[in-house]
Scaffold this motif. Sequence first.
Motif, short mmCIF file in Angstrom:
data_model
loop_
_atom_site.label_atom_id
_atom_site.label_comp_id
_atom_site.label_asym_id
_atom_site.label_seq_id
_atom_site.Cartn_x
_atom_site.Cartn_y
_atom_site.Cartn_z
N PRO A 148 0.82 -1.23 0.00
CA PRO A 148 0.00 0.00 0.00
C PRO A 148 0.85 1.27 0.00
N TYR A 149 1.97 1.24 0.72
CA TYR A 149 2.86 2.40 0.73
C TYR A 149 3.40 2.67 -0.67
N LEU A 150 3.84 1.60 -1.34
CA LEU A 150 4.40 1.76 -2.68
C LEU A 150 3.37 2.24 -3.69
N ILE A 151 2.15 1.74 -3.57
CA ILE A 151 1.10 2.15 -4.51
C ILE A 151 0.76 3.63 -4.32
N ILE A 152 0.57 4.05 -3.07
CA ILE A 152 0.26 5.47 -2.81
C ILE A 152 1.41 6.35 -3.27
N PHE A 153 2.64 5.96 -2.96
CA PHE A 153 3.81 6.73 -3.39
C PHE A 153 3.86 6.81 -4.92
N SER A 154 3.60 5.70 -5.59
CA SER A 154 3.63 5.67 -7.06
C SER A 154 2.55 6.56 -7.65
N VAL A 155 1.37 6.54 -7.06
CA VAL A 155 0.28 7.40 -7.56
C VAL A 155 0.66 8.87 -7.39
N LEU A 156 1.24 9.22 -6.25
CA LEU A 156 1.65 10.62 -6.03
C LEU A 156 2.74 11.03 -7.01
N LEU A 174 3.88 13.49 -12.76
CA LEU A 174 4.20 13.30 -14.18
C LEU A 174 3.02 13.62 -15.08
N GLY A 175 1.90 14.05 -14.49
CA GLY A 175 0.77 14.47 -15.29
C GLY A 175 -0.44 13.56 -15.24
N LEU A 176 -0.44 12.53 -14.38
CA LEU A 176 -1.62 11.69 -14.25
C LEU A 176 -2.79 12.57 -13.82
N PRO A 177 -3.89 12.51 -14.56
CA PRO A 177 -4.99 13.45 -14.25
C PRO A 177 -5.85 13.02 -13.06
N ILE A 178 -5.20 12.74 -11.95
CA ILE A 178 -5.89 12.45 -10.70
C ILE A 178 -5.36 13.45 -9.68
N PRO A 179 -6.22 14.15 -8.98
CA PRO A 179 -5.73 15.08 -7.95
C PRO A 179 -4.97 14.34 -6.85
N GLU A 180 -3.87 14.92 -6.40
CA GLU A 180 -3.10 14.33 -5.31
C GLU A 180 -3.95 14.12 -4.07
N ASP A 181 -4.92 14.99 -3.88
CA ASP A 181 -5.74 14.93 -2.68
C ASP A 181 -6.50 13.61 -2.57
N ILE A 182 -6.88 13.02 -3.70
CA ILE A 182 -7.57 11.74 -3.67
C ILE A 182 -6.64 10.66 -3.13
N ALA A 183 -5.40 10.65 -3.57
CA ALA A 183 -4.43 9.68 -3.06
C ALA A 183 -4.20 9.90 -1.56
N LEU A 184 -4.21 11.15 -1.12
CA LEU A 184 -4.03 11.44 0.31
C LEU A 184 -5.24 10.97 1.12
N PHE A 185 -6.45 11.13 0.56
CA PHE A 185 -7.66 10.62 1.22
C PHE A 185 -7.57 9.09 1.36
N VAL A 186 -7.17 8.44 0.27
CA VAL A 186 -7.06 6.98 0.30
C VAL A 186 -6.01 6.55 1.31
N ALA A 187 -4.91 7.28 1.41
CA ALA A 187 -3.87 6.98 2.39
C ALA A 187 -4.44 7.03 3.81
N GLY A 188 -5.26 8.03 4.08
CA GLY A 188 -5.90 8.13 5.39
C GLY A 188 -6.86 6.98 5.66
#
Length: 160
Positions: A16-24, A29-43
């Motif tokens: 899970p750590y690696l996946i969240i880090f990779s998404v961030l 690199l331009g992935l059209p997902i807001p960082e905030d969603i990855a931070l919500f999922v991390a929480g």
Amino acid sequence: MDTMIDFLLNFRGPTPYLIIFSVLMACGLGLPIPEDIALFVAGVISYYGLTNVWTMIAICFVGVLLGDSIIFILGATYGKKLTKKWFFHKILSEARLQVVQTKFHEKGNKLIFAARFMPGFRAPIFFSAGTLHLPFRVFLFYDGTAALLSVPAIVGAVYY
């Protein structure tokens, strides 16, 4: 977001750590997902006990800063070349670009700090900071200070 959480709930250990880090990093690199969603999922995954919340906050902080730094470096590397293209050169003449660069060097630190709290504006502002040759240490200081507030706030708020 539900799909991402369901996917991550099936993993244990460092995954899970690696996946969240990779998404961030991919956001940088331009992935059209807001960082905030990855931070919500991390929480959320910390709340469910898959990860340690403090470790997750640290990993998210590093991921956010590296992603933002990638955007800045891309701006510093390719931004000036992009402004020479006919379309951008018509919009931003050399004189106008000099005025913007001067203003950015005077007040850009406040803009970098504020951009951390404005999803959708982060990437263009960070790319512009690199393009206009704002010193990287200034960028990193103000972006890091803002991330030091926003990352623990988002991950922690969702966790608690």
